[in-house]
Design a protein around this motif. Structure first.
Motif: not given
Length: 73
Positions: A34, A37-40, A44, A48
């Motif tokens: 997370s 790979c995520e831009k959140a 966030r 997770w």
């Protein structure tokens, strides 16, 4: 009743202990993926990791209960 059903389904306490240990590793892995790979953002990723990490005590507690049930049989 739950322990009896798990036992009848062929689930062993060792299976639940392994699931608990695996969920700890999966918690770290989900956090790491997370963050990469995520831009959140980190918040966030933390959610997770915590979400998956909460499974470990449940699996271990069920393993303890099933171990007790197995010893009684």
């Amino acid at each position: 009743m739950l322990m009896k059903k798990l036992h009848e389904m062929g689930v062993k306490s060792d299976h639940l202990y392994i699931a608990g240990i695996a969920s700890i590793g999966l918690s770290f892995l989900s956090w790491l993926v997370s963050t990469r790979c995520e831009k959140a953002g980190l918040d966030r990723a933390d959610r997770w990791g915590i979400f998956v990490g909460e499974w470990a005590p449940t699996f271990i507690a069920l393993g303890n209960g099933l171990r007790t049930y197995e010893e009684e049989k």
